[in-house]
Design an enzyme around this catalytic site. Sequence first.
Site, PDB file in Angstrom:
ATOM      1  N   THR A  45       0.838  -1.196   0.000  1.00 61.14           N
ATOM      2  CA  THR A  45       0.000   0.000   0.000  1.00 61.14           C
ATOM      3  C   THR A  45       0.871   1.243   0.000  1.00 61.14           C
ATOM      4  O   THR A  45       0.674   2.179  -0.776  1.00 61.14           O
ATOM      5  CB  THR A  45      -0.877   0.010   1.284  1.00 61.14           C
ATOM      6  N   ALA A 122      -1.766 -15.558  -2.277  1.00 59.07           N
ATOM      7  CA  ALA A 122      -1.583 -16.693  -1.363  1.00 59.07           C
ATOM      8  C   ALA A 122      -2.915 -17.106  -0.758  1.00 59.07           C
ATOM      9  O   ALA A 122      -3.788 -16.269  -0.511  1.00 59.07           O
ATOM     10  CB  ALA A 122      -0.616 -16.308  -0.260  1.00 59.07           C
ATOM     11  N   GLU A 209     -16.442  15.447   9.287  1.00 56.72           N
ATOM     12  CA  GLU A 209     -15.793  14.653  10.339  1.00 56.72           C
ATOM     13  C   GLU A 209     -16.805  14.385  11.460  1.00 56.72           C
ATOM     14  O   GLU A 209     -17.439  15.323  11.960  1.00 56.72           O
ATOM     15  CB  GLU A 209     -14.559  15.409  10.865  1.00 56.72           C
ATOM     16  N   GLY A 275     -10.835   5.330   7.812  1.00 55.02           N
ATOM     17  CA  GLY A 275      -9.995   4.313   8.433  1.00 55.02           C
ATOM     18  C   GLY A 275      -9.733   3.151   7.494  1.00 55.02           C
ATOM     19  O   GLY A 275     -10.217   3.125   6.361  1.00 55.02           O
ATOM     20  N   HIS A 447      22.761  26.547  13.553  1.00 55.83           N
ATOM     21  CA  HIS A 447      22.017  27.773  13.301  1.00 55.83           C
ATOM     22  C   HIS A 447      22.176  28.182  11.842  1.00 55.83           C
ATOM     23  O   HIS A 447      23.263  28.043  11.302  1.00 55.83           O
ATOM     24  CB  HIS A 447      22.550  28.892  14.203  1.00 55.83           C
TER      25      HIS A 447
HETATM   26  P1  FAD Z   1       0.665  -3.186   2.993  1.00 54.94           P
HETATM   27  O1  FAD Z   1       1.552  -2.084   2.619  1.00 54.94           O
HETATM   28  O2  FAD Z   1      -0.800  -2.988   2.903  1.00 54.94           O
HETATM   29  O3  FAD Z   1       1.096  -4.431   2.095  1.00 54.94           O
HETATM   30  C1  FAD Z   1       0.402  -5.632   2.107  1.00 54.94           C
HETATM   31  C2  FAD Z   1       0.692  -6.381   0.836  1.00 54.94           C
HETATM   32  O4  FAD Z   1       0.145  -7.692   0.946  1.00 54.94           O
HETATM   33  C3  FAD Z   1       0.048  -5.755  -0.405  1.00 54.94           C
HETATM   34  O5  FAD Z   1       1.020  -5.500  -1.371  1.00 54.94           O
HETATM   35  C4  FAD Z   1      -0.952  -6.806  -0.892  1.00 54.94           C
HETATM   36  O6  FAD Z   1      -1.018  -6.889  -2.293  1.00 54.94           O
HETATM   37  C5  FAD Z   1      -0.357  -8.086  -0.313  1.00 54.94           C
HETATM   38  N1  FAD Z   1      -1.351  -9.135  -0.082  1.00 54.94           N
HETATM   39  C6  FAD Z   1      -2.528  -9.063   0.586  1.00 54.94           C
HETATM   40  N2  FAD Z   1      -3.140 -10.263   0.583  1.00 54.94           N
HETATM   41  C7  FAD Z   1      -2.342 -11.102  -0.106  1.00 54.94           C
HETATM   42  C8  FAD Z   1      -2.440 -12.474  -0.468  1.00 54.94           C
HETATM   43  N3  FAD Z   1      -3.479 -13.234  -0.117  1.00 54.94           N
HETATM   44  N4  FAD Z   1      -1.435 -13.016  -1.188  1.00 54.94           N
HETATM   45  C9  FAD Z   1      -0.367 -12.259  -1.561  1.00 54.94           C
HETATM   46  N5  FAD Z   1      -0.217 -10.983  -1.238  1.00 54.94           N
HETATM   47  C10 FAD Z   1      -1.192 -10.401  -0.528  1.00 54.94           C
HETATM   48  N6  FAD Z   1       2.081   5.317   6.628  1.00 54.94           N
HETATM   49  C11 FAD Z   1       3.129   6.046   7.053  1.00 54.94           C
HETATM   50  O7  FAD Z   1       3.882   5.589   7.912  1.00 54.94           O
HETATM   51  N7  FAD Z   1       3.384   7.288   6.533  1.00 54.94           N
HETATM   52  C12 FAD Z   1       2.587   7.835   5.592  1.00 54.94           C
HETATM   53  O8  FAD Z   1       2.845   8.952   5.144  1.00 54.94           O
HETATM   54  C13 FAD Z   1       1.465   7.092   5.132  1.00 54.94           C
HETATM   55  N8  FAD Z   1       0.662   7.589   4.178  1.00 54.94           N
HETATM   56  C14 FAD Z   1      -0.384   6.837   3.736  1.00 54.94           C
HETATM   57  C15 FAD Z   1      -1.210   7.374   2.758  1.00 54.94           C
HETATM   58  C16 FAD Z   1      -2.272   6.653   2.271  1.00 54.94           C
HETATM   59  C17 FAD Z   1      -3.159   7.245   1.199  1.00 54.94           C
HETATM   60  C18 FAD Z   1      -2.523   5.342   2.773  1.00 54.94           C
HETATM   61  C19 FAD Z   1      -3.643   4.524   2.237  1.00 54.94           C
HETATM   62  C20 FAD Z   1      -1.702   4.798   3.749  1.00 54.94           C
HETATM   63  C21 FAD Z   1      -0.629   5.547   4.250  1.00 54.94           C
HETATM   64  N9  FAD Z   1       0.204   5.059   5.247  1.00 54.94           N
HETATM   65  C22 FAD Z   1       1.246   5.813   5.689  1.00 54.94           C
HETATM   66  C23 FAD Z   1       0.008   3.730   5.847  1.00 54.94           C
HETATM   67  C24 FAD Z   1       0.959   2.694   5.223  1.00 54.94           C
HETATM   68  O9  FAD Z   1       0.727   2.632   3.843  1.00 54.94           O
HETATM   69  C25 FAD Z   1       0.754   1.336   5.866  1.00 54.94           C
HETATM   70  O10 FAD Z   1       0.908   1.446   7.268  1.00 54.94           O
HETATM   71  C26 FAD Z   1       1.767   0.322   5.353  1.00 54.94           C
HETATM   72  O11 FAD Z   1       1.683   0.183   3.961  1.00 54.94           O
HETATM   73  C27 FAD Z   1       1.545  -1.029   6.023  1.00 54.94           C
HETATM   74  O12 FAD Z   1       2.454  -1.960   5.537  1.00 54.94           O
HETATM   75  P2  FAD Z   1       2.136  -3.513   5.525  1.00 54.94           P
HETATM   76  O13 FAD Z   1       3.371  -4.178   5.026  1.00 54.94           O
HETATM   77  O14 FAD Z   1       1.592  -3.930   6.827  1.00 54.94           O
HETATM   78  O15 FAD Z   1       0.933  -3.715   4.486  1.00 54.94           O
HETATM   79  P1  NAD Z   2      -7.983   7.863  10.301  1.00 50.47           P
HETATM   80  O1  NAD Z   2      -8.288   6.911  11.373  1.00 50.47           O
HETATM   81  O2  NAD Z   2      -6.757   8.679  10.355  1.00 50.47           O
HETATM   82  O3  NAD Z   2      -9.172   8.919  10.180  1.00 50.47           O
HETATM   83  C1  NAD Z   2     -10.494   8.549  10.017  1.00 50.47           C
HETATM   84  C2  NAD Z   2     -11.365   9.720  10.437  1.00 50.47           C
HETATM   85  O4  NAD Z   2     -12.675   9.465  10.013  1.00 50.47           O
HETATM   86  C3  NAD Z   2     -11.384   9.928  11.934  1.00 50.47           C
HETATM   87  O5  NAD Z   2     -11.149  11.272  12.205  1.00 50.47           O
HETATM   88  C4  NAD Z   2     -12.813   9.499  12.308  1.00 50.47           C
HETATM   89  O6  NAD Z   2     -13.305  10.199  13.416  1.00 50.47           O
HETATM   90  C5  NAD Z   2     -13.567   9.809  11.055  1.00 50.47           C
HETATM   91  N1  NAD Z   2     -14.783   9.027  10.808  1.00 50.47           N
HETATM   92  C6  NAD Z   2     -14.982   7.705  11.017  1.00 50.47           C
HETATM   93  N2  NAD Z   2     -16.217   7.337  10.613  1.00 50.47           N
HETATM   94  C7  NAD Z   2     -16.817   8.457  10.119  1.00 50.47           C
HETATM   95  C8  NAD Z   2     -18.083   8.727   9.536  1.00 50.47           C
HETATM   96  N3  NAD Z   2     -18.984   7.760   9.344  1.00 50.47           N
HETATM   97  N4  NAD Z   2     -18.343   9.990   9.150  1.00 50.47           N
HETATM   98  C9  NAD Z   2     -17.418  10.981   9.312  1.00 50.47           C
HETATM   99  N5  NAD Z   2     -16.209  10.770   9.849  1.00 50.47           N
HETATM  100  C10 NAD Z   2     -15.911   9.527  10.246  1.00 50.47           C
HETATM  101  O7  NAD Z   2      -8.097   7.019   8.942  1.00 50.47           O
HETATM  102  P2  NAD Z   2      -7.635   7.327   7.447  1.00 50.47           P
HETATM  103  O8  NAD Z   2      -7.436   8.766   7.242  1.00 50.47           O
HETATM  104  O9  NAD Z   2      -8.584   6.595   6.581  1.00 50.47           O
HETATM  105  O10 NAD Z   2      -6.225   6.622   7.382  1.00 50.47           O
HETATM  106  C11 NAD Z   2      -6.107   5.213   7.611  1.00 50.47           C
HETATM  107  C12 NAD Z   2      -4.806   4.869   8.247  1.00 50.47           C
HETATM  108  O11 NAD Z   2      -3.756   5.053   7.309  1.00 50.47           O
HETATM  109  C13 NAD Z   2      -4.471   5.743   9.434  1.00 50.47           C
HETATM  110  O12 NAD Z   2      -4.941   5.182  10.638  1.00 50.47           O
HETATM  111  C14 NAD Z   2      -2.981   5.810   9.407  1.00 50.47           C
HETATM  112  O13 NAD Z   2      -2.471   4.814  10.262  1.00 50.47           O
HETATM  113  C15 NAD Z   2      -2.608   5.511   7.966  1.00 50.47           C
HETATM  114  N6  NAD Z   2      -2.090   6.742   7.342  1.00 50.47           N
HETATM  115  C16 NAD Z   2      -0.990   7.338   7.852  1.00 50.47           C
HETATM  116  C17 NAD Z   2      -0.504   8.488   7.286  1.00 50.47           C
HETATM  117  C18 NAD Z   2       0.710   9.128   7.854  1.00 50.47           C
HETATM  118  O14 NAD Z   2       1.399   8.492   8.622  1.00 50.47           O
HETATM  119  N7  NAD Z   2       1.027  10.358   7.505  1.00 50.47           N
HETATM  120  C19 NAD Z   2      -1.139   9.060   6.200  1.00 50.47           C
HETATM  121  C20 NAD Z   2      -2.265   8.445   5.714  1.00 50.47           C
HETATM  122  C21 NAD Z   2      -2.714   7.282   6.283  1.00 50.47           C
END
Ligand code: FAD
Ligand code: NAD
Length: 468
Positions: A45, A122, A209, A275, A447
């Site tokens: 992801t 998998a 929100e 979420g 600085h």
């Molecule tokens: P993932 O990255 O979700 O990887 C799981 C992998 O498993 C995927 O590639 C999937 O294809 C594979 N998979 C699933 N099921 C199977 C199967 N049955 N067989 C084979 N492969 C499979 N986190 C941060 O720390 N900083 C950020 O700035 C940040 N920004 C984000 C922005 C967005 C828009 C989103 C959606 C998330 C963001 N996150 C951020 C969260 C971050 O992406 C996740 O915490 C992180 O990717 C988790 O890593 P993971 O390895 O657990 O799983």
């Molecule tokens: P989030 O948990 O950050 O935010 C979800 C928000 O939606 C919360 O504020 C919650 O109160 C609100 N909400 C829930 N149900 C609702 C409803 N029915 N109507 C209106 N508001 C509602 O989740 P996200 O933004 O989807 O991100 C998912 C996860 O991805 C995060 O928990 C974070 O761990 C990860 N992420 C991390 C980063 C980063 O590290 N910079 C960036 C993006 C995503």
Amino acid sequence: MGPMKELTTKLLVIGAGPGGYVCGIRAGQLGIDTIVVDFQRAGGTCLNVGCIPSKALIHAAEEFEKAMHFSKGDLPLGITTSAPKLELKQTIHWKDTIVTRLNNGVAGLLKKAGATLIEGRAHFKDGKTVAVESETGTQIIRAETIVIATGSAPVELPFLPFGGRVISSTEALALESLPKTLAIVGGGYIGLELGMAFAKFGTKVTVVEAEQKILPLYDAELTRPVTRRLDKLGVKLLTGAKAKGLSTKGDALLVTTADGKDDKIAADKILVTVGRKPVSEGWGIEEIDLDRNGRFIRVDDQCRTSMRGIYAIGDVTGEPMLAHRAMAQGEMVAELIAGHKRSWDKRAIPAICFTDPEIVSVGASPEEAKKLSPEVKVGLFPFTANGRAMTKIGEEGFVRVVARADNHLVLGIQAVGQGVSELSTAFGLALEMGARLEDIAGTIHAHPTQGEGFQEAALKALGHALHI
Ligand code: FAD
Ligand code: NAD
């Protein structure tokens, strides 16, 4: 095509996201016979549809907004320019080239470490056997140890199913034309990071929100500068509001506002960011009946699941769902499998919200610290008193240090401000090393940097800040 011959391996990692690929690299380095499997391009992801693409878009939006300011003569820098144009298609193409480079980079790193990357989905047969399905057929893999690193997926609201105008972050990161209006359900990490970026590109954004404030994870002092900026960008914020569904015509989001009134928000796109849920169903994992924590897989302080020989890491194990936590777990598990003595002993996991301004939090907030220590000291240093921040026209924000009052052990460090994400490194190191206020105050900080705010905040907590 029938089943191929079986493969056997010491370690099978399911998922090549930050958790899985780091586990695979480290295991390979340690000489463990390792297979990593994923049905998507390596990087998960984070790399494909998360951290990296979102930060690319955020950067482009920042640059565009800057250019817009110059064109309006808004900035006092003496720079003017003609009206900038946005070609979102090209922006997305640029983002995709970064992603592809990183996909190849991760695949290359796995190979260099001696781990094998197999493409396919998998499916558990039993606790030691997995079927991997791909276009070329089904491969059975038997492994002594299995690491589940299948990550997470966006939560869907039953009354706003994904499709058509209703999109998740994945589609929002691949839009080729700019929506005029965007309604965002959920003012958390994703909603605000992307919402701000689209607002800077020129989209009219409304955030709905459910809680009383945005980013409920962070305290009000930290989120206030972000709320102010949202206002300046013209983002409409509806807190304490509930999304209800699509209008009959399908071109507007229906909401109930905080005062119980019904409202209608015209929206070309509706981005649902409420979420993420674990990918812990629908691929045979039910067969092995692991203990759960809600839908997440329950793990101990060594990422062991309830079944011997099966570990789980990253988002599939629950909050905080952050890439760097997944990576740290992946590295630890590889070392455990190699027989090293390891357990999850991290003092803090930094959290950054890449809004404008950025928010960083490491360790305990002042409120949380009060539960850990009878008395706490809090030192806050505003960027209005920081020369470097002034030279960047980015004075909004501060650094805040929280420590025990008795022995000055630092319990938490937070900051909000332009570019403070890079300060998370120093904050994390201070906490991990068990720094006291005097350690930070006694370190020479270069600085002029915003980092000086960190030293000054520690000095402030000690009662003798120099520049305020
Ligand atoms: P993932 O990255 O979700 O990887 C799981 C992998 O498993 C995927 O590639 C999937 O294809 C594979 N998979 C699933 N099921 C199977 C199967 N049955 N067989 C084979 N492969 C499979 N986190 C941060 O720390 N900083 C950020 O700035 C940040 N920004 C984000 C922005 C967005 C828009 C989103 C959606 C998330 C963001 N996150 C951020 C969260 C971050 O992406 C996740 O915490 C992180 O990717 C988790 O890593 P993971 O390895 O657990 O799983
Ligand atoms: P989030 O948990 O950050 O935010 C979800 C928000 O939606 C919360 O504020 C919650 O109160 C609100 N909400 C829930 N149900 C609702 C409803 N029915 N109507 C209106 N508001 C509602 O989740 P996200 O933004 O989807 O991100 C998912 C996860 O991805 C995060 O928990 C974070 O761990 C990860 N992420 C991390 C980063 C980063 O590290 N910079 C960036 C993006 C995503």
